[in-house]
Design a protein around this motif. Structure first.
Motif, mmCIF file in Angstrom:
data_model
loop_
_atom_site.group_PDB
_atom_site.id
_atom_site.type_symbol
_atom_site.label_atom_id
_atom_site.label_comp_id
_atom_site.label_asym_id
_atom_site.label_seq_id
_atom_site.Cartn_x
_atom_site.Cartn_y
_atom_site.Cartn_z
ATOM 1 N N MET A 195 86.635 -20.517 26.156
ATOM 2 C CA MET A 195 86.106 -19.550 26.726
ATOM 3 C C MET A 195 86.201 -19.536 28.327
ATOM 4 S SD MET A 195 82.414 -17.259 26.395
ATOM 5 C CE MET A 195 81.347 -18.449 26.792
ATOM 6 N N LYS A 231 83.192 -12.778 31.335
ATOM 7 C CA LYS A 231 84.004 -13.336 30.354
ATOM 8 C C LYS A 231 85.241 -12.866 30.572
ATOM 9 C CE LYS A 231 80.365 -14.455 27.073
ATOM 10 N NZ LYS A 231 79.702 -14.023 25.904
ATOM 11 N N GLU A 243 89.615 -13.190 29.437
ATOM 12 C CA GLU A 243 90.360 -13.331 28.340
ATOM 13 C C GLU A 243 91.367 -14.263 29.312
ATOM 14 O OE1 GLU A 243 90.276 -12.770 25.211
ATOM 15 O OE2 GLU A 243 88.553 -11.406 25.432
ATOM 16 N N ALA A 244 92.109 -15.257 28.301
ATOM 17 C CA ALA A 244 93.263 -15.887 28.934
ATOM 18 C C ALA A 244 94.336 -15.154 29.871
ATOM 19 C CB ALA A 244 93.769 -16.662 27.782
ATOM 20 N N ASP A 245 94.658 -14.037 29.280
ATOM 21 C CA ASP A 245 95.876 -13.251 29.966
ATOM 22 C C ASP A 245 95.314 -12.580 31.291
ATOM 23 O OD1 ASP A 245 94.124 -11.288 28.650
ATOM 24 O OD2 ASP A 245 95.958 -10.217 27.978
ATOM 25 N N GLU A 246 94.106 -12.955 31.726
ATOM 26 C CA GLU A 246 93.584 -12.139 32.887
ATOM 27 C C GLU A 246 93.103 -13.375 33.659
ATOM 28 O OE1 GLU A 246 91.663 -8.032 31.231
ATOM 29 O OE2 GLU A 246 90.539 -9.902 30.631
ATOM 30 N N THR A 288 85.804 -23.190 32.499
ATOM 31 C CA THR A 288 86.186 -23.150 31.244
ATOM 32 C C THR A 288 85.166 -23.520 30.432
ATOM 33 O OG1 THR A 288 88.633 -23.368 31.625
ATOM 34 C CG2 THR A 288 87.981 -23.642 29.375
#
Ligand code: SF4
Length: 76
Positions: free
Chosen positions: A1, A50, A52-55, A75
């Motif tokens: 996360m 939180k 997301e990985a693409d952001e 992270t």
């Protein structure tokens, strides 16, 4: 996360973060500080969201652009 921690008290209102990621940062017309959208207020003007990985790139770039280093990308 991935978490973003924002220490809003220290913001000097330069606007860099809002220029880079306007979907996430908005300058407050009342106090001149940036507001982290979709975040939760934890305490003492510390806001967390939180991501997301693409952001995450938006936040890394925002963090890199902040002249006083008050946007932390962590992270967990
Ligand atoms: S880049 Fe940093 S100092 Fe500038 S408006 Fe954003 S949080 Fe505030």
């Amino acid at each position: 996360m991935i978490q973003v921690i924002y220490y809003r008290d220290k913001c000097i209102g330069c606007g860099s973060c809002a220029d880079i990621a306007p979907d996430w940062w908005v300058m407050d017309e009342q106090d001149g500080k940036s507001t982290l959208l979709k975040s939760v207020h934890k305490r003492n003007n510390i806001f967390i969201t939180k991501v997301e990985a693409d952001e995450v790139d938006y936040f890394v770039n925002s963090s890199d652009s902040c002249p006083i280093g008050i946007i932390e990308v962590r992270t967990c």
